[in-house]
Design an enzyme around this catalytic site. Sequence first.
Site, PDB file in Angstrom:
ATOM      1  CB  ILE A  57      -1.014   0.016   1.374  1.00 37.16           C
ATOM      2  CG1 ILE A  57      -1.983  -1.171   1.176  1.00 37.16           C
ATOM      3  CG2 ILE A  57      -1.751   1.181   1.200  1.00 37.16           C
ATOM      4  CD1 ILE A  57      -2.981  -1.364   2.375  1.00 37.16           C
ATOM      5  CB  CYS A  58       0.823   4.417   0.098  1.00 37.32           C
ATOM      6  SG  CYS A  58       1.723   6.143  -0.032  1.00 37.32           S
ATOM      7  CD  GLN A  59       8.115   4.906   1.792  1.00 40.72           C
ATOM      8  OE1 GLN A  59       7.442   4.681   2.955  1.00 40.72           O
ATOM      9  NE2 GLN A  59       9.123   5.461   1.822  1.00 40.72           N
ATOM     10  N   GLY A 107       3.579  -0.283  -1.352  1.00 39.87           N
ATOM     11  CA  GLY A 107       3.484  -0.930  -2.732  1.00 39.87           C
ATOM     12  C   GLY A 107       4.792  -0.846  -3.545  1.00 39.87           C
TER      13      GLY A 107
END
Length: 355
Positions: free
Chosen positions: A146-148, A150
């Site tokens: 998720i986000c960073q 990811g």
Amino acid sequence: MKGPLGFNADDLMQETLAMQRKLMEGLQLLPSVEDVDYGVTAREAVWSDGKVVLYRFVGDQPPVHARPLLIVYALVNRPYMVDLQADRSLVQKLLALGHDVYVLDWGYPDRSERYLTLEDYLLRYIDGAVDALHARSGGTVDMLGICQGGVFALCYAALRQAKLANLVTMVTPVDFHTADNMLSHWARQVDVDLLVDTLGNIPADLMNSSYLMLKPFRLNVQKYVGLLDILDDKAALEDFLRMEKWIFDSPDLAGEAFREFIKQFYQGNGLMREGVQIGDERVQLSQVTLPVLNLYAEQDHLVPPDASRALRGRIGSTDYTESSFRGGHIGIYVSGRAQREVPATLHEWLVARSG
């Protein structure tokens, strides 16, 4: 008779009286509001390395799907936005669908972690957690970044793909130089060497201030003006306070890892140019050939849709799926609509590849 602005003195009086009532009821209600917290699902620690802990979420029923699902979150916030509260928990939805869900908790880095690098986070912590899950389950792991997190998951898949079965990225930037990425425009102008050499670890308050200034009126004024509308609603007030507590309960960032991330991703746009270096190894997205599901939010101001959609065609996988959902960077996993749509999409995609 209505004036040129669509209201008259009586309308103003009624609005004033209604606001006065809300304030009076709020003053009576506030003392009854207890401290709120996030992270509602029971969990157990199954592995650790220093401050980093791998937790397994405990559902009401044993998991149906044997393969572990590991959530890798960003470093800049606590990972429990995916388990905010009982009626807004991606984790609980996935547990109810039979998944065996785990999350990496990065902890709160202090000065002793100043020199942690991206190699430490990917090839020590994430790799260590994956190995621990392999020992528990006897097989490969599904990963949700998720986000960073990811970005970390994509890099990890490129370097250690044999340990993974499927990869899901959520609100994950790939192209850090899209025209509408305001955060990137800021980060590309930062003298990150001077910043890290001066501060060591990057203070959480500095990062939070930067995010808030991306939408200064909405996040610093309008949100708190809107608080007046819910002062007489205890449940809504507790929801608001829970979100605020999560937002401002942020860890400091390990200085060297921050330096590397800003330089390689925000400034160098390394995933688009295959210029990311993790220790002695180079990340090549073309080496990612496992199934990939890429989820992004249509109104995301931190990771614009084009930044996520850039993943298409850059990996070597022939099994690539892309899905968008209405909402912003946080709403994609806490809004009512997202709670109905995102877990179901993720579940169906994983089950179709569970063989």
